[in-house]
Write an enzyme that holds these catalytic residues in place. Structure first.
Site, PDB file in Angstrom:
ATOM      1  N   LYS A 175       4.757  14.024  -0.323  1.00  0.00           N
ATOM      2  CA  LYS A 175       4.560  13.086  -1.480  1.00  0.00           C
ATOM      3  C   LYS A 175       5.059  13.477  -2.813  1.00  0.00           C
ATOM      4  CE  LYS A 175       0.093  11.736   0.371  1.00  0.00           C
ATOM      5  NZ  LYS A 175      -1.190  11.935   0.547  1.00  0.00           N
ATOM      6  N   PRO A 195       0.688   5.996  -3.901  1.00  0.00           N
ATOM      7  CA  PRO A 195       2.084   6.354  -3.431  1.00  0.00           C
ATOM      8  C   PRO A 195       2.062   7.658  -2.327  1.00  0.00           C
ATOM      9  CG  PRO A 195       2.112   6.626  -5.761  1.00  0.00           C
ATOM     10  CD  PRO A 195       0.650   6.157  -5.242  1.00  0.00           C
ATOM     11  N   GLU A 196       2.346   7.090  -1.151  1.00  0.00           N
ATOM     12  CA  GLU A 196       2.655   7.991  -0.009  1.00  0.00           C
ATOM     13  C   GLU A 196       3.823   8.178   0.360  1.00  0.00           C
ATOM     14  OE1 GLU A 196      -0.248   7.052   3.025  1.00  0.00           O
ATOM     15  OE2 GLU A 196      -1.774   5.920   1.986  1.00  0.00           O
ATOM     16  N   ARG A 238     -12.954   9.149   2.690  1.00  0.00           N
ATOM     17  CA  ARG A 238     -12.064   8.056   2.609  1.00  0.00           C
ATOM     18  C   ARG A 238     -12.469   7.071   3.055  1.00  0.00           C
ATOM     19  NH1 ARG A 238     -11.072  10.650  -1.047  1.00  0.00           N
ATOM     20  NH2 ARG A 238      -9.177  11.654  -1.732  1.00  0.00           N
TER      21      ARG A 238
END
Length: 296
Positions: free
Chosen positions: A76, A2-3, A283
DNA sequence: CACCACCCCTGGACGC
DNA sequence: TGCGTCCAGGGGTGGT
């Protein structure tokens, strides 16, 4: 995952269900997912040793007997706010969900539920999070919420491109990679791994480009594409890759518009070059070697 | 100060 | 079918 777009889609899905409703009973099923006022600050440090001493949790601390106003969001983070001004900040982490169930209905799936709020119409709101990277932060009043959110950069949805560009330019002396900066919530709030890669692709900027080598022109272009990508994803209800669903359990469809995320090894939709992947800022990062040339 | 490696956690994908 | 291994990543912490 979830962003910002997923959290905003969630927020909007909850508005008609909880706004104006009163919490008749609140239950915390796992104490270690919540941070109380007075707990050692630092949020996720609750998960590390030495363990913070477990505090006696009163139902009132989870907003029992209080009425919700419209939930709010920054980056967020989503906050369930009451008429009296108390708030619970919900951070979804990787797999966190807020799910609403109509009176008499069930929440599915029903496992990994860590907190439950029963509302005065018989409906229920639950927080579930299998991986427990998320959590709840209980804040006594609106100023505590403001103070917490003051540490975040401009919101990638509600700020304008100039404000986002200014936040990037404030670091123009840094050799830090642009992708690392976009992921830093103190620089811009709401961008995560997916939308960082998508925005940089659309801006034609290599993710390892240092901020010092960006220049105002490209910073501004990145700011604009961040806004565009985030705005489009909100309109599509967010991206559902595996776990994300809104308060009603509905998935989003923004993943269909992804041009690079999850597409390493596939051809670029713009130039046909094979998309490359690697680690940037710890990432997994995907970019197009044709459209996003390496920094010098 | 700035930056980076590491860690928290679970479930799904994949190899044998 | 089952078991082991790897990987996903938001973000705090501690080390360099």
């Amino acid at each position: 995952m979830p962003e910002l777009p997923e959290v905003e889609a969630l927020r909007r899905s909850l508005v008609p269900h909880i706004t104006g409703r009163t919490v008749v009973r609140a239950t915390l099923h796992r104490r270690d997912i919540a941070v109380m006022p007075g707990d050692p600050e630092g949020g996720f440090s609750r998960q590390r040793s030495p363990k913070p001493r477990p505090k006696r949790m009163r139902a009132a601390d989870l907003l029992a007997e209080q009425a919700f106003v419209e939930p709010v969001r920054r980056g967020k983070q989503i906050a369930l706010v009451t008429k009296a001004g108390q708030a619970i900040v919900v951070h979804l982490g990787m797999t966190g969900q807020l799910r609403w169930a109509a009176p008499g209905g069930r929440v599915t799936p029903g496992d990994h539920v860590h907190a439950t709020w029963r509302l005065d119409d018989g409906s229920r709101l639950v927080f579930r999070d299998p991986r427990r990277f998320g959590g709840l932060w209980l804040l006594p009043d609106r100023s505590a919420l403001d103070a917490r959110w003051a540490e975040l950069g401009p919101d990638a949805l509600t700020a304008n491109a100039g404000q986002i560009a200014a936040a990037l330019c404030a670091w123009s002396g840094s050799r830090r990679a642009i992708k690392a900066a976009l992921l830093d919530q103190g620089v811009v709030a709401g961008v995560g791994n997916i939308y960082a890669d998508e925005a940089l692709f659309r801006a034609g900027v290599h993710p390892e480009t240092p901020l010092s080598g960006l220049g105002g022109r490209r910073a501004r272009r990145i700011a604009q594409t961040v806004r565009d990508v985030i705005t489009a994803a909100v309109a599509a209800g967010g991206s559902t890759l595996r776990d994300y669903a809104d308060g009603d359990g509905n998935p989003g469809s923004a993943q269909r518009s992804h041009k690079v995320y999850g597409r390493a090894g596939e051809p670029c939709t713009a130039c046909g070059a094979t998309l490359e992947s690697g680690q940037v800022a710890q990432r997994t990062t995907v970019w197009c070697p044709g459209c996003q040339p390496e920094p010098i």
